[in-house]
Design an enzyme around this catalytic site. Structure first.
Site, PDB file in Angstrom:
ATOM      1  N   TYR A  54      -5.723  -5.050  -1.428  1.00 18.17           N
ATOM      2  CA  TYR A  54      -6.506  -6.183  -1.907  1.00 18.17           C
ATOM      3  C   TYR A  54      -7.085  -6.980  -0.733  1.00 18.17           C
ATOM      4  O   TYR A  54      -6.417  -7.815  -0.124  1.00 18.17           O
ATOM      5  CB  TYR A  54      -5.661  -7.102  -2.789  1.00 18.17           C
ATOM      6  CG  TYR A  54      -5.022  -6.426  -3.982  1.00 18.17           C
ATOM      7  CD1 TYR A  54      -5.570  -5.273  -4.553  1.00 18.17           C
ATOM      8  CD2 TYR A  54      -3.855  -6.933  -4.548  1.00 18.17           C
ATOM      9  CE1 TYR A  54      -4.975  -4.661  -5.635  1.00 18.17           C
ATOM     10  CE2 TYR A  54      -3.263  -6.328  -5.647  1.00 18.17           C
ATOM     11  CZ  TYR A  54      -3.825  -5.185  -6.180  1.00 18.17           C
ATOM     12  OH  TYR A  54      -3.237  -4.570  -7.259  1.00 18.17           O
ATOM     13  N   HIS A 138       1.517   2.758  -4.984  1.00 13.58           N
ATOM     14  CA  HIS A 138       0.227   2.288  -5.465  1.00 13.58           C
ATOM     15  C   HIS A 138      -0.761   3.441  -5.641  1.00 13.58           C
ATOM     16  O   HIS A 138      -1.155   4.090  -4.670  1.00 13.58           O
ATOM     17  CB  HIS A 138      -0.348   1.280  -4.457  1.00 13.58           C
ATOM     18  CG  HIS A 138      -1.423   0.412  -5.011  1.00 13.58           C
ATOM     19  ND1 HIS A 138      -2.149  -0.466  -4.239  1.00 13.58           N
ATOM     20  CD2 HIS A 138      -1.903   0.256  -6.281  1.00 13.58           C
ATOM     21  CE1 HIS A 138      -3.018  -1.114  -4.988  1.00 13.58           C
ATOM     22  NE2 HIS A 138      -2.882  -0.685  -6.230  1.00 13.58           N
TER      23      HIS A 138
END
Length: 323
Positions: A54, A138
Site C-alpha cells: 500500500y 498477501h
C-alpha cells in the site's frame, strides 16, 4: 472484540483498512491520514490493517506514526508478507499499481522463509513497532507452491516463537483461501470483495468451511472498491471502471434502501458483517468524516423489509444476507 480462531488476538467488528493511507488512487495529506486514524480511535475502532504494497510502505509509515499516540496494548495491527520492497532509482509514480506515490521502490514477489522474515522486519521498522498481531500471506495467487511450502511454515514458526499472535492469508479470491482453511492451521483469512451485496462467492464454500474449522474471516472490499459507497458512472468496481449494467443494478439497490429509510452503505456493511464466520469488516476511509460516516452506517440498523424487497426483486439471492 472478537477472538480470531484459536489465537489470543482480538479484533473489533469494524476495522480500518489502511490502503487509503498509502494514497490509493489519489493523494492523502499526512495530517488527513492522522486525523482519519484519530477519528477511528474516537469511534472505538481498534483493528488496523496495512501492507507494504500500500503506497510502497507509505501506509505502514503513516499508520505507525498515528498509532504512537495510543497504548500499544489497546489495538491490533495486521500487515502482510509476500511482496518485498527493493529501492530503485525510479523517477515516475506508482499509479500503475493504483497508488499516487513516487516509484522509489519495486515490489518483488517473495514467499520464501527468508523473504517472509525480511519483509516483516522491514514492516516493523516502517510501523515503528516491536511486533504486529496478525501477519497475512498477501495475494499468493500465482505463487501457491512457494506460499504453502515455504511462506506458510515460516509464519507458523513466527507464531510459535511468539513474534506474531495470529497468521493467515489475504486474497481477492476464495478458492485458495478455502485451501488454507482446510490444509493449514491458519487463525484467520482476509477475503476482499468476495462477500458483498454484489458478489456472494465466499458464501458458497469459504465462509461455511471457515466456520466448520474454527477459522475467523475478515472481509475487505465490502464496498467493492467504492461502487457500493457512492454509485456514479465514475465509480470503481474491483479496482476498475464499473460496467453500466452493474451500475444500474446498484442504483436500483440504492433506491430500495432509500425507500426503507436506510442507505446503501449501511446495507453493505450490515450484509458483510452478518455472517457468523466474519470477525471484522475493513472499509477503507481516507478522512475523518469518512471514518465517522462508516461508523455511523455500521451502527445503523437496516430494516428487515429492505432485505425482503431486495430478495423479491432478484437483487439478492434468497439464501444470502440477514433475515
Amino acid at each position: 472484540m472478537t477472538r480470531l480462531g484459536r489465537s489470543g488476538v482480538e479484533v473489533t467488528p469494524l476495522g480500518f483498512g489502511a490502503a487509503t493511507l498509502g494514497n490509493l488512487y489519489r493523494p492523502v495529506a499526512d495530517e488527513q491520514a492522522r486525523e482519519a486514524v484519530r477519528a477511528a480511535w474516537q469511534r472505538g475502532i481498534r483493528y488496523f490493517d496495512t501492507a507494504p504494497h500500500y503506497g510502497l510502505g507509505l501506509s505502514e509509515r503513516r499508520l505507525g506514526a498515528a498509532l504512537r499516540a495510543y497504548d500499544r496494548a489497546q489495538y491490533t495491527v495486521s500487515t502482510k508478507v509476500g511482496r518485498r520492497l527493493e529501492p530503485t532509482a525510479g523517477t515516475g509514480d506508482d499509479l500503475a499499481h493504483g497508488f499516487a506515490v513516487p516509484d522509489t521502490h519495486r515490489r518483488v514477489w517473495d514467499f520464501t522463509a527468508d523473504g517472509v522474515r525480511r519483509t516483516l522486519e522491514a514492516s516493523l521498522e516502517r510501523l515503528g513497532l516491536e511486533r504486529v498481531d496478525i501477519v497475512y500471506l498477501h495475494d499468493p495467487d500465482d505463487h501457491a507452491e512457494q506460499a504453502f511450502r515455504e511462506g506458510y511454515p515460516a509464519l507458523e514458526k513466527l507464531r510459535a516463537e511468539g513474534v506474531v499472535g495470529a497468521i493467515g492469508a489475504g486474497m481477492n479470491q476464495t478458492g485458495m483461501l478455502t485451501r488454507f482453511v482446510r490444509d493449514t492451521d491458519v487463525d484467520v483469512v482476509l477475503c476482499a470483495g468476495r462477500y458483498t451485496l454484489l458478489d456472494q462467492g465466499a458464501g458458497a464454500e469459504l465462509l461455511p468451511t471457515a466456520a466448520e474449522h474454527g477459522v475467523s474471516v475478515v472481509l475487505g472490499g465490502v464496498f467493492n472498491s467504492g461502487l457500493l459507497a457512492d454509485p456514479t458512472p465514475e465509480s470503481t468496481y474491483d479496482y476498475g471502471r464499473v460496467p453500466r449494467e452493474l451500475l444500474d443494478r446498484v442504483l436500483r439497490m440504492k433506491a430500495v434502501a432509500e425507500r426503507h429509510g436506510t442507505t446503501l452503505r449501511a446495507a453493505a456493511l450490515a450484509f458483510a458483517s452478518a455472517h457468523p464466520a466474519v470477525a471484522s469488516v475493513l472499509p477503507g476511509p481516507r478522512s475523518a468524516p469518512e471514518v465517522h460516516d462508516c461508523a455511523d452506517q455500521f451502527e445503523s440498523p437496516v430494516p428487515a423489509e429492505f432485505w425482503h424487497e431486495l430478495r423479491e426483486s432478484g437483487l439478492l439471492p434468497r439464501e444470502e444476507g440477514p433475515s
